[in-house]
Design a protein around this motif. Structure first.
Motif, PDB file in Angstrom:
ATOM      1  N   HIS A  29      10.152  -8.106  -7.482  1.00  0.00           N
ATOM      2  CA  HIS A  29      10.463  -9.248  -6.621  1.00  0.00           C
ATOM      3  C   HIS A  29      10.502  -8.823  -5.153  1.00  0.00           C
ATOM      4  CE1 HIS A  29      12.321  -9.961 -10.608  1.00  0.00           C
ATOM      5  NE2 HIS A  29      11.630 -11.064 -10.480  1.00  0.00           N
ATOM      6  N   PRO A  30       9.333  -8.679  -4.526  1.00  0.00           N
ATOM      7  CA  PRO A  30       9.327  -8.279  -3.120  1.00  0.00           C
ATOM      8  C   PRO A  30       9.757  -9.433  -2.213  1.00  0.00           C
ATOM      9  CG  PRO A  30       7.099  -8.775  -3.836  1.00  0.00           C
ATOM     10  CD  PRO A  30       7.980  -8.861  -5.061  1.00  0.00           C
ATOM     11  N   ALA A  31      10.298  -9.058  -1.078  1.00  0.00           N
ATOM     12  CA  ALA A  31      10.569 -10.053  -0.045  1.00  0.00           C
ATOM     13  C   ALA A  31       9.238 -10.345   0.643  1.00  0.00           C
ATOM     14  CB  ALA A  31      11.577  -9.484   0.955  1.00  0.00           C
ATOM     15  N   ARG A  32       9.201 -11.410   1.386  1.00  0.00           N
ATOM     16  CA  ARG A  32       7.989 -11.756   2.138  1.00  0.00           C
ATOM     17  C   ARG A  32       8.327 -11.775   3.620  1.00  0.00           C
ATOM     18  NH1 ARG A  32       2.947 -12.274  -0.590  1.00  0.00           N
ATOM     19  NH2 ARG A  32       3.479 -12.585  -2.754  1.00  0.00           N
ATOM     20  N   GLY A  85       0.818  -1.213   0.000  1.00  0.00           N
ATOM     21  CA  GLY A  85       0.000   0.000   0.000  1.00  0.00           C
ATOM     22  C   GLY A  85       0.848   1.259   0.000  1.00  0.00           C
ATOM     23  N   GLU A  86       1.938   1.245   0.763  1.00  0.00           N
ATOM     24  CA  GLU A  86       2.856   2.385   0.807  1.00  0.00           C
ATOM     25  C   GLU A  86       3.556   2.553  -0.532  1.00  0.00           C
ATOM     26  OE1 GLU A  86       5.102   5.646   2.145  1.00  0.00           O
ATOM     27  OE2 GLU A  86       3.243   4.753   2.899  1.00  0.00           O
ATOM     28  N   LEU A  87       3.991   1.458  -1.133  1.00  0.00           N
ATOM     29  CA  LEU A  87       4.628   1.535  -2.447  1.00  0.00           C
ATOM     30  C   LEU A  87       3.644   2.107  -3.464  1.00  0.00           C
ATOM     31  CD1 LEU A  87       7.100   0.996  -4.236  1.00  0.00           C
ATOM     32  CD2 LEU A  87       6.232  -1.337  -4.574  1.00  0.00           C
ATOM     33  N   VAL A 138       9.788   0.686  -9.675  1.00  0.00           N
ATOM     34  CA  VAL A 138       8.406   0.689 -10.175  1.00  0.00           C
ATOM     35  C   VAL A 138       8.203   1.840 -11.151  1.00  0.00           C
ATOM     36  CG1 VAL A 138       5.991   1.056  -9.508  1.00  0.00           C
ATOM     37  CG2 VAL A 138       7.413  -0.568  -8.237  1.00  0.00           C
ATOM     38  N   ARG A 139       8.756   2.988 -10.848  1.00  0.00           N
ATOM     39  CA  ARG A 139       8.643   4.131 -11.776  1.00  0.00           C
ATOM     40  C   ARG A 139       9.297   3.801 -13.114  1.00  0.00           C
ATOM     41  NH1 ARG A 139       9.887   8.634  -7.220  1.00  0.00           N
ATOM     42  NH2 ARG A 139       7.763   8.777  -6.418  1.00  0.00           N
ATOM     43  N   ASP A 192      13.312   0.675  -0.158  1.00  0.00           N
ATOM     44  CA  ASP A 192      13.138   2.024  -0.720  1.00  0.00           C
ATOM     45  C   ASP A 192      13.458   2.069  -2.208  1.00  0.00           C
ATOM     46  OD1 ASP A 192      12.259   3.147   1.655  1.00  0.00           O
ATOM     47  OD2 ASP A 192      14.285   3.700   2.292  1.00  0.00           O
ATOM     48  N   ALA A 193      14.375   1.230  -2.667  1.00  0.00           N
ATOM     49  CA  ALA A 193      14.748   1.218  -4.083  1.00  0.00           C
ATOM     50  C   ALA A 193      13.583   0.803  -4.982  1.00  0.00           C
ATOM     51  CB  ALA A 193      15.931   0.287  -4.316  1.00  0.00           C
TER      52      ALA A 193
END
Length: 127
Positions: A27-30, A4-6, A46-47, A40-41
């Motif tokens: 590839h997010p961590a879980r 949600g923050e992303l 995403v942009r 933060d990267a």
């Protein structure tokens, strides 16, 4: 950060972020709770994905070149990293983009000709 923050930081809906993950672009961590966790990267990443998609590239092309992008304007693809498959994808994409450019140019020229024809038939406005 959570998804949600992303989403808030990038303006990309959470649904699209999940799609990027499904397409092997993100590839997010879980966490232990199973929630996606992004560093933060991920905001710039995403942009960059969004910019490449907005420019008309397919997710297949983006997946092939994304590991070699250092920022939206630079590609650092070492010649030994370029597989025949990726080269073929890039050549096909170049052809597709050129076809779009040609079509846009034809449409531009047709609209320009139409305006010229219509405007030359009309009397000049009285001021």
């Amino acid at each position: 950060m959570k998804i949600g923050e992303l989403s808030r930081r990038t303006g990309v809906p959470t649904r699209m972020l999940r799609y990027y993950e499904e397409q092997d672009l993100l590839h997010p961590a879980r966490g232990e709770n199973g929630y996606r966790e992004y560093g933060d990267a991920a905001v710039e990443y995403v942009r960059q994905i969004r910019g490449l998609l907005d420019s008309g590239l397919t997710t297949e092309i983006i997946r092939a070149i994304l590991p070699f992008l250092s920022d939206p304007g630079e590609i650092h693809l070492h010649p030994e990293c370029l597989t025949a498959e990726t080269a073929g994808l890039l050549r096909d994409e170049i052809d597709r983009i050129q076809s779009r450019i040609d079509c846009l140019a034809r449409n531009r020229d047709a609209m320009r000709a139409y305006l010229t024809a219509v405007q030359s038939d009309r009397p000049a406005p009285v001021s």
